[in-house]
Design a protein around this motif. Sequence first.
Motif, mmCIF file in Angstrom:
data_model
loop_
_atom_site.group_PDB
_atom_site.id
_atom_site.type_symbol
_atom_site.label_atom_id
_atom_site.label_comp_id
_atom_site.label_asym_id
_atom_site.label_seq_id
_atom_site.Cartn_x
_atom_site.Cartn_y
_atom_site.Cartn_z
ATOM 1 N N LEU A 183 0.456 -1.053 0.052
ATOM 2 C CA LEU A 183 0.356 0.427 0.067
ATOM 3 C C LEU A 183 1.194 1.029 -0.147
ATOM 4 C CD1 LEU A 183 -3.049 1.326 0.351
ATOM 5 C CD2 LEU A 183 -2.813 0.821 2.505
ATOM 6 N N LYS A 184 1.795 1.408 0.594
ATOM 7 C CA LYS A 184 3.299 2.275 1.149
ATOM 8 C C LYS A 184 3.415 2.795 -0.547
ATOM 9 C CE LYS A 184 5.336 2.838 4.387
ATOM 10 N NZ LYS A 184 6.386 3.071 5.495
ATOM 11 N N SER A 185 3.749 1.367 -1.158
ATOM 12 C CA SER A 185 4.239 1.575 -2.351
ATOM 13 C C SER A 185 3.713 2.476 -3.334
ATOM 14 C CB SER A 185 5.341 0.137 -3.028
ATOM 15 O OG SER A 185 6.099 -0.417 -2.312
ATOM 16 N N LEU A 186 2.126 1.862 -3.343
ATOM 17 C CA LEU A 186 1.563 2.212 -4.086
ATOM 18 C C LEU A 186 1.360 4.005 -3.903
ATOM 19 C CD1 LEU A 186 -2.019 -0.549 -4.046
ATOM 20 C CD2 LEU A 186 0.414 0.078 -6.115
ATOM 21 N N TRP A 187 0.880 4.384 -2.794
ATOM 22 C CA TRP A 187 0.851 6.022 -2.447
ATOM 23 C C TRP A 187 1.876 6.936 -2.760
ATOM 24 C CZ3 TRP A 187 -3.483 8.245 -2.192
ATOM 25 C CH2 TRP A 187 -4.590 7.844 -1.642
ATOM 26 N N THR A 188 3.633 6.226 -2.547
ATOM 27 C CA THR A 188 4.489 6.767 -3.127
ATOM 28 C C THR A 188 4.387 6.367 -4.840
ATOM 29 O OG1 THR A 188 5.520 5.911 -0.981
ATOM 30 C CG2 THR A 188 7.256 6.045 -2.718
ATOM 31 N N SER A 189 4.460 5.704 -5.336
ATOM 32 C CA SER A 189 4.295 5.723 -7.001
ATOM 33 C C SER A 189 3.570 6.801 -7.307
ATOM 34 C CB SER A 189 4.006 4.379 -7.359
ATOM 35 O OG SER A 189 5.118 3.446 -6.759
ATOM 36 N N ALA A 190 2.040 6.682 -6.843
ATOM 37 C CA ALA A 190 0.938 7.784 -6.979
ATOM 38 C C ALA A 190 1.177 8.996 -7.129
ATOM 39 C CB ALA A 190 -0.193 7.516 -6.523
ATOM 40 N N LEU A 191 2.216 9.341 -5.670
ATOM 41 C CA LEU A 191 1.972 11.405 -5.154
ATOM 42 C C LEU A 191 3.758 11.862 -5.357
ATOM 43 C CD1 LEU A 191 0.539 10.725 -1.739
ATOM 44 C CD2 LEU A 191 -0.615 11.529 -4.057
ATOM 45 N N THR A 192 4.691 10.385 -6.215
ATOM 46 C CA THR A 192 6.351 11.527 -6.217
ATOM 47 C C THR A 192 6.259 10.043 -7.201
ATOM 48 O OG1 THR A 192 6.584 8.708 -5.072
ATOM 49 C CG2 THR A 192 6.460 10.805 -3.801
ATOM 50 N N PRO A 244 9.851 11.570 -11.005
ATOM 51 C CA PRO A 244 10.776 12.670 -10.877
ATOM 52 C C PRO A 244 10.300 13.533 -11.906
ATOM 53 C CG PRO A 244 11.135 10.210 -12.064
ATOM 54 C CD PRO A 244 9.929 10.631 -11.378
ATOM 55 N N GLU A 245 9.270 13.977 -12.199
ATOM 56 C CA GLU A 245 9.286 15.382 -13.372
ATOM 57 C C GLU A 245 8.437 15.926 -12.389
ATOM 58 O OE1 GLU A 245 7.244 12.162 -14.673
ATOM 59 O OE2 GLU A 245 9.542 11.154 -14.654
ATOM 60 N N GLY A 246 8.796 16.140 -11.159
ATOM 61 C CA GLY A 246 8.031 17.319 -10.500
ATOM 62 C C GLY A 246 6.583 16.667 -9.705
ATOM 63 N N GLY A 247 6.758 15.361 -8.722
ATOM 64 C CA GLY A 247 5.746 14.810 -7.682
ATOM 65 C C GLY A 247 5.730 15.566 -6.142
ATOM 66 N N ALA A 248 4.592 14.834 -5.198
ATOM 67 C CA ALA A 248 5.077 15.650 -3.686
ATOM 68 C C ALA A 248 6.786 15.128 -3.468
ATOM 69 C CB ALA A 248 3.751 15.656 -3.288
ATOM 70 N N GLN A 249 6.626 15.675 -2.177
ATOM 71 C CA GLN A 249 7.426 15.221 -1.558
ATOM 72 C C GLN A 249 6.522 14.619 -0.361
ATOM 73 O OE1 GLN A 249 10.598 18.610 -0.178
ATOM 74 N NE2 GLN A 249 9.279 19.864 -2.396
ATOM 75 N N LEU A 250 6.967 13.182 -0.499
ATOM 76 C CA LEU A 250 5.994 12.576 0.830
ATOM 77 C C LEU A 250 6.895 12.054 1.341
ATOM 78 C CD1 LEU A 250 3.322 10.820 1.320
ATOM 79 C CD2 LEU A 250 4.388 9.011 -0.619
ATOM 80 N N ASN A 251 6.600 11.322 2.771
ATOM 81 C CA ASN A 251 7.301 11.176 3.815
ATOM 82 C C ASN A 251 6.201 10.552 5.261
ATOM 83 O OD1 ASN A 251 9.698 10.265 6.298
ATOM 84 N ND2 ASN A 251 8.684 12.447 7.338
ATOM 85 N N PHE A 252 6.488 9.378 5.285
ATOM 86 C CA PHE A 252 6.087 8.693 6.025
ATOM 87 C C PHE A 252 6.499 8.695 7.492
ATOM 88 C CE2 PHE A 252 4.813 6.120 2.311
ATOM 89 C CZ PHE A 252 3.396 6.639 1.871
ATOM 90 N N VAL A 253 5.591 9.024 8.593
ATOM 91 C CA VAL A 253 5.888 8.711 9.890
ATOM 92 C C VAL A 253 5.788 7.598 10.800
ATOM 93 C CG1 VAL A 253 5.310 9.518 12.452
ATOM 94 C CG2 VAL A 253 5.686 11.103 10.286
ATOM 95 N N SER A 254 7.063 7.026 11.109
ATOM 96 C CA SER A 254 7.362 5.105 11.557
ATOM 97 C C SER A 254 5.954 5.484 13.301
ATOM 98 C CB SER A 254 8.313 4.585 11.992
ATOM 99 O OG SER A 254 9.305 5.691 12.697
ATOM 100 N N GLU A 255 6.091 6.250 14.012
ATOM 101 C CA GLU A 255 5.513 6.386 15.016
ATOM 102 C C GLU A 255 4.325 5.973 14.999
ATOM 103 O OE1 GLU A 255 6.018 6.333 20.083
ATOM 104 O OE2 GLU A 255 7.496 7.395 18.340
ATOM 105 N N PRO A 256 2.730 5.250 14.559
ATOM 106 C CA PRO A 256 1.661 6.089 15.461
ATOM 107 C C PRO A 256 1.095 6.713 16.277
ATOM 108 C CG PRO A 256 1.842 3.587 15.827
ATOM 109 C CD PRO A 256 3.138 4.110 16.359
ATOM 110 N N GLY A 257 -0.118 7.433 16.099
ATOM 111 C CA GLY A 257 -0.920 8.349 17.539
ATOM 112 C C GLY A 257 -0.874 6.955 17.983
ATOM 113 N N LYS A 258 -1.559 7.471 19.597
ATOM 114 C CA LYS A 258 -1.991 6.381 21.018
ATOM 115 C C LYS A 258 -3.481 6.375 20.207
ATOM 116 C CE LYS A 258 0.967 8.377 24.477
ATOM 117 N NZ LYS A 258 0.436 9.013 25.658
ATOM 118 N N ALA A 259 -4.270 5.436 20.531
ATOM 119 C CA ALA A 259 -5.524 4.565 19.851
ATOM 120 C C ALA A 259 -5.947 5.106 21.172
ATOM 121 C CB ALA A 259 -5.606 2.982 19.755
ATOM 122 N N GLY A 260 -7.903 5.439 20.377
ATOM 123 C CA GLY A 260 -8.126 5.928 21.705
ATOM 124 C C GLY A 260 -8.739 7.053 20.829
#
Length: 405
Positions: A231-240, A242-258
């Motif tokens: 899923l991450k590969s699909l989003w990365t390919s879609a949004l980034t 070489p010709e001028g896509g977005a700069q995409l960064n994933f934050v590894s640690e999730p927020g607290k549940a609840g």
Amino acid sequence: MLGKNTFHRLLYCVIALLFGLVTMSGCTDVQADGAVTADGARASDCAKLAALPGGTGTRAALVVDNTASGTRAQLPPGFDALLADLQKGKAQLTIIAVDGRGRTPQGVVTFALNPDPTDSDLAQRQRAIAISCISTWMRGDSAQPTAPGSDIVAALNTAARHSTSEILVVSDGVSNAGAFDINTVGFDADPKEFASRIRPHLAAELTGKKITWGNFGETNASLPESARTDLKSLWTSALTWPEGGAQLNFVSEPGKAGGGKPATQPDEARLPVTASVTVGCRTRVTIPASLLFTAGSVELRTGSGKQLQDVANTLVTNPSWMAEVAGHAANYGTTEYQTRISTQRAETVASTIASFGVAQDRIRSIGHGSTQPAVPEFVNNVHDENAAAQNRRVVIEMGPKGCQA
């Protein structure tokens, strides 16, 4: 006689009272010694903050996802520094909620992260409340979906048009409506081919935007690591690109549940899972190909051996049992290709099971190509990619020698 600190506090409270910001100023409980009791942001605090003039700096957007597939966890820890930087830059933040199928995402609220850039006590209190109100707004009634499904692309497009700088995203990434329907695309779709299909549906304003994504893959039903990677590969390919896509960064640690409200709309995202059933005297284990192989590959993907280890353990525990590993392909390409890839994948799986301590002569492998589909792939002469994803699978049948299912 009032001390100097207490006098200053009371002066700020008088000013706050004049502007209708008593609770935002921390003046709800002024003690004789000047101590202040603060209990965080209240609904009234947030309402008053939203009514203040907007920021003078850049415009940023926060996309929040309250659809049913995700955990609706709190902001991830990595967002603290990002919001602090935006606050220092006097940014204006718009919160945009992911909505369901056929709906246009709406802005929940637009407000100044730093309504008063001075160093006064009142200004500092307002800045603290601005951060606290984000958690209130992102899970509030106005941020809930109004239709089934999850159209993340539409929310990103809306955010891109509101933002001049960066976009923060809090979402599991499981989109099943609009331009990106994971139920149709499949987790094991080729990222490059998927990107070429989805890019015409992406807003031009996404180009060059900095996108930081948190809580990615944090689904209510456990998402296998391989599916999360796909899923991450699909989003990365879609949004980034070489010709001028977005700069995409994933934050590894999730927020607290609840903290999130129960989902109000269904969100039928079909996640790839291994299924085990008993058929007569045999046990049948069906594993989606996406959990074992990347698109077009016959090599096991990293981390996929655990599922096969469980199969091997069953065979070790039952030494009289035999196993058949059958590979199945989708109806893509030539018959020769379908037979070859299904056969090679079955052989790979059989060899891996044997490597866990099962004699090779107890395991038989065979490739069926696309001759035994689990579901029809063509309906009214239209190819169904979701059906193709279900048909790409490996089926392992185990039971006593001579047992017929």
